[in-house]
Design a protein around this motif. Sequence first.
Motif, PDB file in Angstrom:
ATOM      1  N   THR A 290       6.614   6.528 -10.989  1.00 60.57           N
ATOM      2  CA  THR A 290       6.957   6.410  -9.572  1.00 60.57           C
ATOM      3  C   THR A 290       6.533   5.056  -9.010  1.00 60.57           C
ATOM      4  O   THR A 290       7.001   4.650  -7.951  1.00 60.57           O
ATOM      5  CB  THR A 290       6.293   7.528  -8.750  1.00 60.57           C
ATOM      6  N   ALA A 291       5.647   4.366  -9.708  1.00 63.07           N
ATOM      7  CA  ALA A 291       5.245   3.022  -9.291  1.00 63.07           C
ATOM      8  C   ALA A 291       6.335   2.031  -9.683  1.00 63.07           C
ATOM      9  O   ALA A 291       7.018   2.210 -10.694  1.00 63.07           O
ATOM     10  CB  ALA A 291       3.924   2.634  -9.950  1.00 63.07           C
ATOM     11  N   LYS A 292       6.517   0.992  -8.870  1.00 58.21           N
ATOM     12  CA  LYS A 292       7.494  -0.050  -9.162  1.00 58.21           C
ATOM     13  C   LYS A 292       6.777  -1.308  -9.638  1.00 58.21           C
ATOM     14  O   LYS A 292       5.811  -1.752  -9.018  1.00 58.21           O
ATOM     15  CB  LYS A 292       8.327  -0.366  -7.923  1.00 58.21           C
TER      16      LYS A 292
ATOM     17  N   THR B 173      -2.457   5.507  -4.500  1.00 57.75           N
ATOM     18  CA  THR B 173      -2.626   6.940  -4.719  1.00 57.75           C
ATOM     19  C   THR B 173      -1.278   7.649  -4.721  1.00 57.75           C
ATOM     20  O   THR B 173      -0.468   7.465  -3.819  1.00 57.75           O
ATOM     21  CB  THR B 173      -3.512   7.553  -3.621  1.00 57.75           C
ATOM     22  N   GLY B 174      -1.059   8.445  -5.787  1.00 60.72           N
ATOM     23  CA  GLY B 174       0.181   9.195  -5.906  1.00 60.72           C
ATOM     24  C   GLY B 174       1.232   8.515  -6.759  1.00 60.72           C
ATOM     25  O   GLY B 174       2.198   9.158  -7.180  1.00 60.72           O
ATOM     26  N   GLU B 175       1.074   7.210  -7.028  1.00 58.11           N
ATOM     27  CA  GLU B 175       2.041   6.513  -7.872  1.00 58.11           C
ATOM     28  C   GLU B 175       1.589   6.560  -9.327  1.00 58.11           C
ATOM     29  O   GLU B 175       0.393   6.588  -9.613  1.00 58.11           O
ATOM     30  CB  GLU B 175       2.218   5.065  -7.409  1.00 58.11           C
TER      31      GLU B 175
ATOM     32  N   ASP C 115       0.821  -1.209   0.000  1.00 51.27           N
ATOM     33  CA  ASP C 115       0.000   0.000   0.000  1.00 51.27           C
ATOM     34  C   ASP C 115       0.859   1.265   0.000  1.00 51.27           C
ATOM     35  O   ASP C 115       0.360   2.360   0.235  1.00 51.27           O
ATOM     36  CB  ASP C 115      -0.939   0.006   1.212  1.00 51.27           C
ATOM     37  N   GLY C 116       2.158   1.101  -0.261  1.00 51.88           N
ATOM     38  CA  GLY C 116       3.046   2.251  -0.324  1.00 51.88           C
ATOM     39  C   GLY C 116       3.535   2.724   1.033  1.00 51.88           C
ATOM     40  O   GLY C 116       4.327   3.672   1.118  1.00 51.88           O
ATOM     41  N   LYS C 117       3.081   2.079   2.107  1.00 52.62           N
ATOM     42  CA  LYS C 117       3.465   2.498   3.454  1.00 52.62           C
ATOM     43  C   LYS C 117       4.457   1.500   4.057  1.00 52.62           C
ATOM     44  O   LYS C 117       4.415   0.315   3.732  1.00 52.62           O
ATOM     45  CB  LYS C 117       2.228   2.579   4.358  1.00 52.62           C
ATOM     46  N   PRO C 118       5.330   1.970   4.934  1.00 49.81           N
ATOM     47  CA  PRO C 118       6.249   1.042   5.599  1.00 49.81           C
ATOM     48  C   PRO C 118       5.509   0.223   6.650  1.00 49.81           C
ATOM     49  O   PRO C 118       4.659   0.736   7.363  1.00 49.81           O
ATOM     50  CB  PRO C 118       7.285   1.969   6.246  1.00 49.81           C
ATOM     51  N   HIS C 119       5.826  -1.063   6.723  1.00 53.38           N
ATOM     52  CA  HIS C 119       5.234  -1.954   7.712  1.00 53.38           C
ATOM     53  C   HIS C 119       6.350  -2.528   8.569  1.00 53.38           C
ATOM     54  O   HIS C 119       7.445  -2.803   8.078  1.00 53.38           O
ATOM     55  CB  HIS C 119       4.450  -3.081   7.030  1.00 53.38           C
ATOM     56  N   THR C 120       6.075  -2.696   9.825  1.00 52.45           N
ATOM     57  CA  THR C 120       7.098  -3.182  10.739  1.00 52.45           C
ATOM     58  C   THR C 120       6.484  -4.109  11.770  1.00 52.45           C
ATOM     59  O   THR C 120       5.260  -4.233  11.875  1.00 52.45           O
ATOM     60  CB  THR C 120       7.814  -2.003  11.446  1.00 52.45           C
TER      61      THR C 120
END
Length: 195
Positions: free
Chosen positions: A174-176, A146-148, A50-55
């Motif tokens: 910007t999307a991979k 969103t944003g990619e 989702d484009g966010k870092p997960h930890t």
Amino acid sequence: GEENQGNYKVTFVKGILTITKSTDIDVVPEPGDDAEKMDAESKSITVVYDGKPHTVKGKATVAGAKIEYSTNGGSTWSEIAPVRTDAGSVSFSIRASADNYETVTKSGYTLTVTPKDATVKTGSATKPYDGTALTNDEASIEGLVTGETATVTANGSQTAVGSSENGYSIAWGTAKEGNYTITEELGTLTVTEAE
């Protein structure tokens, strides 16, 4: 007391009082609020890209315990928890240490980010044979975070009588590419016999 005690000579032997480290300590991984719950059987935590870092952060059963993480089988340890943003996996171990407690280590955990579904669509077209190539430039991609950005270009072509898929190419902005699983909804280019 004194050495001489009437009819007895007393030898004093001092006892030793030993306190051993407690083993009453445990550590467990805790996924973030936006992550799926830990699969207890496979020890894995899985989220969709989702484009966010997960930890994953460890939690010890003893207050104030030091939590450390290893992503190389215990060769090195860090107080920084493993983080994954792009699709892929990271295996890790967690350990907790505290004064007066035996250090406890838990291994075999995996944090996985799976690719997000995205759909590429291209347009269809039909015409009678006239010796020129039939094309349709309609092309789009849906499902990006969103944003990619990524640009899809239709590149299908049909000249002879018959049909073919309206193919495409993707220029990743910007999307991979590795963060997405592409589903295709391709149009058809059809050339009919000349009237």
